[in-house]
Design a protein around this motif. Sequence first.
Motif, short mmCIF file in Angstrom:
data_model
loop_
_atom_site.label_atom_id
_atom_site.label_comp_id
_atom_site.label_asym_id
_atom_site.label_seq_id
_atom_site.Cartn_x
_atom_site.Cartn_y
_atom_site.Cartn_z
N ALA A 96 0.82 -1.21 0.00
CA ALA A 96 0.00 0.00 0.00
C ALA A 96 0.86 1.25 0.00
O ALA A 96 0.55 2.23 -0.67
N ALA A 97 1.94 1.22 0.73
CA ALA A 97 2.82 2.39 0.81
C ALA A 97 3.55 2.65 -0.49
O ALA A 97 3.88 3.78 -0.81
N CYS A 98 3.78 1.61 -1.26
CA CYS A 98 4.58 1.75 -2.47
C CYS A 98 3.76 1.96 -3.73
O CYS A 98 4.31 2.09 -4.80
N SER A 99 2.44 1.98 -3.63
CA SER A 99 1.64 2.17 -4.83
C SER A 99 1.75 3.63 -5.28
O SER A 99 1.64 4.55 -4.50
N THR A 100 2.01 3.81 -6.58
CA THR A 100 2.20 5.13 -7.13
C THR A 100 1.48 5.22 -8.46
O THR A 100 1.28 4.21 -9.13
N PRO A 101 1.11 6.43 -8.88
CA PRO A 101 0.42 6.56 -10.15
C PRO A 101 1.32 6.20 -11.32
O PRO A 101 2.54 6.29 -11.25
N SER A 102 0.71 5.81 -12.43
CA SER A 102 1.44 5.38 -13.61
C SER A 102 1.92 6.57 -14.43
O SER A 102 1.27 7.60 -14.50
N ASN A 103 3.06 6.42 -15.08
CA ASN A 103 3.58 7.40 -16.04
C ASN A 103 3.46 6.83 -17.45
O ASN A 103 4.22 7.19 -18.33
N SER A 104 2.53 5.94 -17.65
CA SER A 104 2.36 5.29 -18.93
C SER A 104 1.67 6.21 -19.93
O SER A 104 0.80 7.00 -19.56
N GLY A 105 2.04 6.06 -21.19
CA GLY A 105 1.34 6.78 -22.24
C GLY A 105 -0.03 6.20 -22.51
O GLY A 105 -0.85 6.80 -23.19
N SER A 106 -0.32 5.02 -21.94
CA SER A 106 -1.58 4.33 -22.19
C SER A 106 -2.54 4.36 -21.01
O SER A 106 -3.62 3.80 -21.11
N VAL A 107 -2.16 4.97 -19.89
CA VAL A 107 -3.01 4.97 -18.70
C VAL A 107 -3.52 6.39 -18.44
O VAL A 107 -2.74 7.33 -18.35
N TYR A 108 -4.83 6.51 -18.35
CA TYR A 108 -5.46 7.79 -18.03
C TYR A 108 -6.13 7.69 -16.66
O TYR A 108 -6.83 6.73 -16.38
N ARG A 109 -5.91 8.67 -15.81
CA ARG A 109 -6.64 8.77 -14.55
C ARG A 109 -8.01 9.34 -14.86
O ARG A 109 -8.21 10.01 -15.88
N ALA A 110 -8.98 9.08 -14.02
CA ALA A 110 -10.36 9.49 -14.28
C ALA A 110 -10.47 10.99 -14.59
O ALA A 110 -11.20 11.39 -15.49
N GLY A 111 -9.71 11.83 -13.90
CA GLY A 111 -9.77 13.28 -14.11
C GLY A 111 -9.19 13.72 -15.44
O GLY A 111 -9.36 14.87 -15.85
N GLN A 112 -8.49 12.83 -16.14
CA GLN A 112 -7.90 13.16 -17.43
C GLN A 112 -8.82 12.82 -18.61
O GLN A 112 -8.52 13.17 -19.74
N THR A 113 -9.91 12.15 -18.33
CA THR A 113 -10.80 11.76 -19.42
C THR A 113 -11.75 12.90 -19.78
O THR A 113 -11.98 13.81 -18.99
N GLN A 114 -12.28 12.82 -20.96
CA GLN A 114 -13.24 13.78 -21.48
C GLN A 114 -12.73 15.22 -21.44
O GLN A 114 -13.51 16.15 -21.25
N SER A 115 -11.43 15.38 -21.59
CA SER A 115 -10.87 16.72 -21.70
C SER A 115 -10.11 16.80 -23.02
O SER A 115 -9.50 15.83 -23.46
N GLU A 116 -10.17 17.96 -23.63
CA GLU A 116 -9.53 18.14 -24.93
C GLU A 116 -8.01 18.14 -24.79
O GLU A 116 -7.46 18.68 -23.84
N GLN A 117 -7.36 17.53 -25.77
CA GLN A 117 -5.91 17.51 -25.80
C GLN A 117 -5.44 18.02 -27.16
O GLN A 117 -6.10 17.82 -28.17
#
Length: 152
Positions: free
Chosen positions: A17-38
Amino acid sequence: MKKLLMVAVIAPVVLLAACSTPSNSGSVYRAGQTQSEQTVRMGHVDSVRHVTIDKGQTGVGTVTGAALGGIAAGSGIGGGNGSIAAGIVGAVAGGILGQTIENNVSQKPGLEITVRLDNGDIKAITQDADEGFNVGDRVRLLSNGRTTRVTH
């Protein structure tokens, strides 16, 4: 014996649990990154360099390892001063082991991808190495103003 069983069950859960970190993948989107223009820019891969992405340490691995090592060693050996000494040695060893585990989990393979855009600009983006890129590949740079990712 109950303390040792508790340590064996809780330690892996706490460390993971302590070591879980967000992804820096080009293929992974966090929920807040969806439905926004790029903004999309096209180009070709100019170079690819393998790097290590260090997501940093929180110190939780060290603290958890020290606590669990101290409990395990202190409760399992003798009584009085012997138990205290064993607890200290166990805490130090557990702290070192916990720090090593957290360090190994927090480092991931990455790619530094240099792209020559169609307009001639050159951009370098670092992201997780979960997708292969070769020099000359036609790629897209997707940018939202803060984050840029390279995709095919």
